[in-house]
Design an enzyme around this catalytic site. Structure first.
Site, short mmCIF file in Angstrom:
data_model
loop_
_atom_site.label_atom_id
_atom_site.label_comp_id
_atom_site.label_asym_id
_atom_site.label_seq_id
_atom_site.Cartn_x
_atom_site.Cartn_y
_atom_site.Cartn_z
N GLU A 303 0.83 -1.21 0.00
CA GLU A 303 0.00 0.00 0.00
C GLU A 303 0.86 1.25 0.00
OE1 GLU A 303 -2.29 3.30 2.03
OE2 GLU A 303 -0.35 2.39 2.47
N ASP A 332 -7.32 2.03 8.18
CA ASP A 332 -5.93 2.44 7.98
C ASP A 332 -5.59 3.50 9.02
OD1 ASP A 332 -3.47 3.04 6.95
OD2 ASP A 332 -4.15 3.36 4.90
#
EC number: 3.4.11.-
Length: 495
Positions: A303, A332
């Protein structure tokens, strides 16, 4: 007696496997999941044990990180896979892929004065290039933002509106030989160009203070800049981990995810060990229950280098398979030390960026979670800076939680959430200090319970949830087509 025992053994085996046509959702001897029951299974000690485990994977190797393709991340992937496999509750797989890793370092000086700069990953190298500094108008996202005399110069650009990669490309198109992007909020700036591009020029990041000072100097006279960028590149094999409940309706899948990798600079315990362990804790707790809709958990790789793992996964699904995914929840950074409870703005009421149909309902569900406890919350924008990006581009409803990254907390937010004004939500964001000590235990516990709340709701029923329209193969929602496709977290600094 022997025959009776044999019959009993067969019966137990049949029940444990689920009888097709009689118990389509499996695990008939378990109670149906409820929001209260699943939340009650969430224990802070379990969360912190997982957080400590991720720290140990970083500590075990000289790099002291969990960057994709490195040993710390390989340990992370194996542990997640084995933990879920051992439950017997999930079908678990590792999705292999190869991505380009990049590490860059920069040195920058202006009129002989050294500045603290960070190179953007995937930046082309620069061997002590020297040139006059010019300033782009606006945010450097359009050709008209660049002065006519940009050719052969290094250009100073303010962060915002478009990705760092687009700024670097525009600078290259204007014939600049380098680009310096400065922050639009207090603090330093490190980021990524999101991948290699022939249009890119050597690109570094500066703090807001240094950037504004340079712009003022250019306005009053000539500024000469020396720029050095050392860039490393390597193709690395890495994996997503995907775990789907064996029970539940596999044509109505509730999906949630968190990225499992860190940046090069540190172990990435809040970013995003917090989200990884949050969903892991819920996944383990869910094994105590049966459900109506299948739940699919994902731990995304790479990511931090451009949402590579989640994009790879979504691109691997044709429209028929993706249509089975009724919604996607993203987590996140949910343990920020100077946290704020933030919910993705699915209805677009705060940031004028509405998620696909169903995103508003997800936002309202999380709002209800906090409201029912008398706890404050605020919206956060769909910027494309985390792993939900690939999903909303393909019209999958999305939502989730975020407790903050590099942005500075305001006095107004302190009144709501406590903490310290004038300090970033996470002062160790993307740094070596993002360790176990960086986790706010109250924030991660609360947000993990919120994850459980949402999973239980949708695992039981999608009644009232908007029906997803069927679209053509790999159709991309034009509203999100220009959304950046690279970065590192909701917080991700690629724009």
């Amino acid at each position: 007696m022997k025959s009776q025992l044999l019959s009993l053994a067969v019966a137990v085996s049949t029940i444990s496997q689920g009888v097709v046509g009689q118990e389509p959702f499996g695990w008939p001897f378990k109670p149906m999941v409820t929001q209260d029951d699943l939340q009650n299974k969430i224990k802070l000690k379990d969360i912190m044990a997982g957080i400590e485990k991720l720290q140990s994977f970083s500590d075990a190797h000289p790099e002291k990180n969990r960057v994709f393709g490195g040993n710390g991340h390989k340990d992370t992937v194996e542990w997640i896979y084995n933990e879920l496999k051992a439950t017997g509750y999930y079908n678990v797989k590792k999705q292999e892929q190869v991505h380009l890793w990049s590490h860059a370092e920069a040195a920058l000086s202006a009129n002989g004065k050294d500045l603290k700069a960070s190179a953007m990953s995937y930046s082309p190298p620069a061997n002590k290039i020297m040139a006059e500094l010019v300033v782009a108008k606006n945010n450097g996202c359009n050709a008209t933002d660049y002065p006519e005399n940009t050719q052969g110069k290094i250009v100073l650009i303010q962060r915002g509106v478009c990705s760092f990669g687009e700024k670097s490309s525009q600078a290259g198109d204007a014939k600049a030989i380098g680009a310096v992007v400065y922050n639009n909020v207090p603090g330093s700036l490190a980021g990524t160009l999101g991948g290699l591009d022939k249009r890119h020029v050597p690109t570094a990041g500066l703090s807001q203070e240094d950037g504004k000072n340079l712009a003022s100097l250019v306005a009053s006279g000539k500024v000469d800049v020396t720029m050095n960028v050392v860039s490393l590149f390597e193709n690395r094999t890495t994996w997503n981990v995907i775990a789907e409940t064996k029970g539940g309706d596999h044509n109505n899948v509730v999906m949630l995810g968190a990225h499992s990798d860190s940046v090069d600079a540190g172990p990435g315990i809040n970013d995003n060990g917090s989200g990884s362990i949050g969903i892991m804790t819920v996944a383990k707790a869910l094994t105590n229950f049966k459900l109506n809709n299948a739940v699919r958990f994902a731990w995304w790789t790479a990511e931090e280098f451009g949402l590579l793992g989640s994009t790879f996964y979504v691109d691997s699904l044709d429209d028929r398979e993706l249509h089975k995914v009724k919604l996607y929840l993203n987590f996140d950074m949910i343990g920020s030390p100077n946290f704020a409870n933030q919910i993705y703005d699915g209805d677009g009421s705060a940031y004028n960026m509405t998620g696909p149909a169903g995103s508003a309902e997800i936002e309202y569900l999380f709002e209800k979670f906090f409201d029912d406890q008398g706890l404050p919350h605020q919206p956060t924008a769909f910027t494309g800076r985390s792993d939900y990006s690939a999903f909303i581009k393909r019209n999958v409803p999305a939502g989730g939680l975020f407790t903050g990254a590099e942005v500075v907390k305001t006095p107004e937010q302190v009144k709501l959430f406590g903490g310290e004004a004038g300090v970033a939500y996470d002062k160790n964001y993307h740094g070596k200090g993002d360790t176990v000590a960086n986790i706010n235990k109250g924030a991660i516990f609360l947000n993990t319970r919120a994850i459980a709340y949402s999973v239980a709701e949708y695992a039981r029923s999608l009644k009232g949830f908007p029906t997803r329209p069927k679209t053509g193969k790999r159709a991309v929602n034009p509203q999100y087509a220009k959304m950046p496709g690279g970065g590192c977290g909701h917080h991700t600094v690629f724009m």
